[in-house]
Design an enzyme around this catalytic site. Structure first.
Site, PDB file in Angstrom:
ATOM      1  N   HIS A 261      28.760  16.461  -5.284  1.00  0.00           N
ATOM      2  CA  HIS A 261      30.188  16.763  -5.200  1.00  0.00           C
ATOM      3  C   HIS A 261      30.521  18.086  -5.898  1.00  0.00           C
ATOM      4  O   HIS A 261      31.449  18.791  -5.492  1.00  0.00           O
ATOM      5  CB  HIS A 261      30.970  15.608  -5.833  1.00  0.00           C
ATOM      6  N   ASP A 262      29.781  18.412  -6.933  1.00  0.00           N
ATOM      7  CA  ASP A 262      30.030  19.655  -7.666  1.00  0.00           C
ATOM      8  C   ASP A 262      29.849  20.905  -6.816  1.00  0.00           C
ATOM      9  O   ASP A 262      30.237  21.997  -7.235  1.00  0.00           O
ATOM     10  CB  ASP A 262      29.107  19.745  -8.886  1.00  0.00           C
TER      11      ASP A 262
ATOM     12  N   ASP B 196      26.758  15.375  -1.210  1.00  0.00           N
ATOM     13  CA  ASP B 196      27.929  14.806  -1.889  1.00  0.00           C
ATOM     14  C   ASP B 196      28.062  13.339  -1.509  1.00  0.00           C
ATOM     15  O   ASP B 196      28.486  13.006  -0.413  1.00  0.00           O
ATOM     16  CB  ASP B 196      29.181  15.584  -1.479  1.00  0.00           C
TER      17      ASP B 196
ATOM     18  N   SER C  14      38.159  18.106  -3.436  1.00  0.00           N
ATOM     19  CA  SER C  14      38.254  16.782  -4.052  1.00  0.00           C
ATOM     20  C   SER C  14      39.721  16.319  -4.060  1.00  0.00           C
ATOM     21  O   SER C  14      40.365  16.335  -3.017  1.00  0.00           O
ATOM     22  CB  SER C  14      37.651  16.847  -5.456  1.00  0.00           C
TER      23      SER C  14
ATOM     24  N   ARG D 151      33.933  10.112 -18.580  1.00  0.00           N
ATOM     25  CA  ARG D 151      33.420  11.421 -18.193  1.00  0.00           C
ATOM     26  C   ARG D 151      31.943  11.364 -17.805  1.00  0.00           C
ATOM     27  O   ARG D 151      31.505  12.034 -16.878  1.00  0.00           O
ATOM     28  CB  ARG D 151      33.634  12.410 -19.341  1.00  0.00           C
TER      29      ARG D 151
END
Lengths: 402, 402
Positions: free
Chosen positions: A380-381, A347, A179, A249
């Site tokens: 994405h994680d 992602d 990232s 968040r």
């Protein structure tokens, strides 16, 4: 450097301590200002070779810190969560026992500390030991707040370069990150081409697309619209923009995960029994409750201004604009490092297409590049969760001769 | 009903006036409470046949209103924007000259007012004339605020049913809508199976997935965390949760559009010349500026509590839970209407898969259903933008004998 093996599981980097180093000279910044003093928080894992040729710099993402691997020497009361969607907890890992990329860094792991000396720093603008907007401005004796200069990924890398100088490290065997960490790795390869042997760029991009730009703008606006933000000068006022940070968040979280992953994990399961309670204010669905929990835990450990500055820096990141007059190929022309690009099929925040664009440009330039798109469902994680499948790819890549 | 043709373009529903009707009896709600009085804002286009068998009810989405077609009799100073990404402006169309679905409703259009009598109401809980949280609670003499009951899509449809009773309309030739409007159409087909001949369900679902649930929760939280929300009792206080509403709208906007559409429209184009200005607080990219503009224009025309109630209702909507003990097939077993489902390939908020699930269930039950997935790039907003491609599909469907 600091490793003890007695009660530590096999493969662990051991118990590690975050250290601090003050840079001797002011750091010039892209915006025209310079910053002094600059302190850098860092950790190291493994042993520096006598030739100083086994250094891997690991760069963290938006909400991370220097504690990338091993057990913290000063563990908090909170337990580490490494199961399921624990990526968020590790990503920042403030005070948590286990480093945010522990599955990737240690003896026999992807970044093998039996062979490499792995260095991890908290990035410029951070809130976990490195100088950032919550640090005291020596000119005023108060925290910078929004008087802190607007920084770029290149500025972060400039600080990492100055920091490594102080450690007597001239070259990197590799620079790696996911990232925003991958942006730093790319920036290293472009800015210091003769000092980087290999770059490992995971779930990253040469420039965020407009949807990613938008998510970041929404997150920043949520913070800045919170009256408790007070123009960025909330330190010492007894309040902080926790409500806005919580929203930021939550937005982040949903963009880090894929829709199918959310289906699998939560579906439409209700919080209470099997019926709705007709409430506006309380969570009804498990995913609603999960978001609130993640928001509440994040605001306890992270500084809102650091979020703003870091989000702005990753939005600005644009190799083609900065180095190629708009051409990615021209920007990458100076790269000398071997490059490994890893992307994840699900992602959608940093989609595989961005990695493909980088790989295509490097190939056209005749430069050594390997692109691996891993088919995995966590969005994405994945760069934090899919450690097992990244490990053999990275190990093999790092074993190749430069 | 009210149509004048002198200065109106061909195909227009003409100049229309929003009217109001007060329901004679209290409306029972799913939550167990009942509501009285209930006023309904509505418009009609075309002429009711003597047999009263040519009625189409059009249901609007989250931020819409009764002004679906034609020119408003009381136009505002603001011009209508129907080009490009103008969906947002039409979706709500507060005081705008042109109705939010004008391209679909009128002489010779998809919902052909030469043949059908088209009725459009503002939904229960709305802020554009129909009773909602900003209406005065006769028990207290003050606006309801969050004392307004938590409502469901079934409650909205119950109000529509009671409203049509007052107009002397027993049956619907069709009920149609996109997004939340499509949920209402589905609810009609399930709740009043013997009173609906056809349902046109566009870009909708039988139950929002957890990602959609999450986006809605984030939007609601952004509003409720704004101190100006004041627990929902902000009416008459001189302030309103515009900051939170702005964030909610920004989140909505990005979820209504596809990533490729954003690439096409904005790319990474900067606001000013071709360089960045190193600013945290000001928009740098066109997409950032666009979001702020959309947020600012939305908060001027829409009530935050209506957003909360409507978002909660569409999140609750779950045909399988409400009517099938968890089985969609069982829930749809009572449907008698012919169904047309339209979905859009790039719609990731209400993805085609949901429409496919409905179509599969209806087919298994041996019920007449047509599913059309239109390959179009604009995401969820397609139901407002892709009028030309929906028109022949809908016209043909409505021409078939029941």
């Amino acid at each position: 450097m600091s490793t003890s093996g007695s009660t530590i599981a096999a493969g662990s980097a051991g118990t590690v301590e975050t250290r601090f180093l003050d840079l001797p000279a002011p750091v010039p910044l892209d915006c025209g200002r310079s910053l002094h003093p600059v302190r850098v928080a860092y950790e190291t894992y493994g042993t520096l070779s006598p030739a100083r040729d086994n250094v891997i710099l690991v760069c963290h993402a938006l909400s991370g810190d220097a504690h990338a691997a091993g057990y913290s020497a000063a563990p908090s009361a909170e337990a580490s969560t490494r199961d399921g969607f624990g990526a968020d907890d590790r990503d920042g890992s403030a005070g948590k026992a286990l480093g945010w990329w522990d599955g990737m860094i240690g003896p026999g792991k992807a970044f093998d500390t039996d062979r490499f000396f792995v260095v991890s720093t908290n990035l410029l603008g951070g809130c976990r030991g490195t100088t950032g907007p919550s640090s005291v401005d020596q000119a005023t004796g108060k925290p910078y707040g929004t008087d802190f200069p607007v920084i770029t990924v290149a500025d972060m890398v400039r600080v990492e370069r100055a920091f490594l100088d102080e450690l007597g490290i001239a070259r990197l065997a590799a620079v790696a990150g996911g990232s925003l960490g991958g942006m730093q790795a790319l920036e290293w390869a472009v800015s210091y081409p003769d000092q980087v042997d290999a770059a490992v760029v995971i779930a990253s991009t040469h420039a965020l697309g407009p949807q990613g730009v938008a998510w970041n703008a929404i997150a920043r606006d949520a913070i800045m619209r919170d009256p408790a933000w007070q123009g960025g000068h909330y330190y010492g006022t007894g309040s902080a923009p926790s409500d806005g940070m919580g929203i930021a968040r939550m937005v982040g979280h949903i963009t880090y995960l894929s829709a199918p992953a959310l289906d699998d994990k939560f579906g439409r399961r209700l919080q209470f029994a099997d019926d709705i309670r007709y409430t506006l204010t309380e969570p009804e669905y498990e995913v609603e409750s999960y978001l609130r929990y993640q928001a509440a835990s994040f605001v306890k450990r992270f500084d809102a201004n650091t979020y703003l500055y870091t989000s702005r820096a990753l939005t600005y990141f644009d190799l083609a604009r900065s180095y190629g007059s708009g051409s990615l190929e021209r920007a990458l022309d100076r790269v000398a490092a071997r490059a490994l690009l890893i992307a994840f099929s699900s992602d959608w925040l940093y989609p595989p297409s961005a990695s493909t664009e980088i790989a295509d440009a490097l190939r056209t330039l005749g430069k050594p590049v390997e692109l691996q798109v891993i088919d995995a469902p966590y969005g994405h994680d994945c760069f934090l969760l899919e450690e097992a499948r990244q490990t053999p790819i990275i190990r093999r890549f790092l074993e190749e001769p430069s």
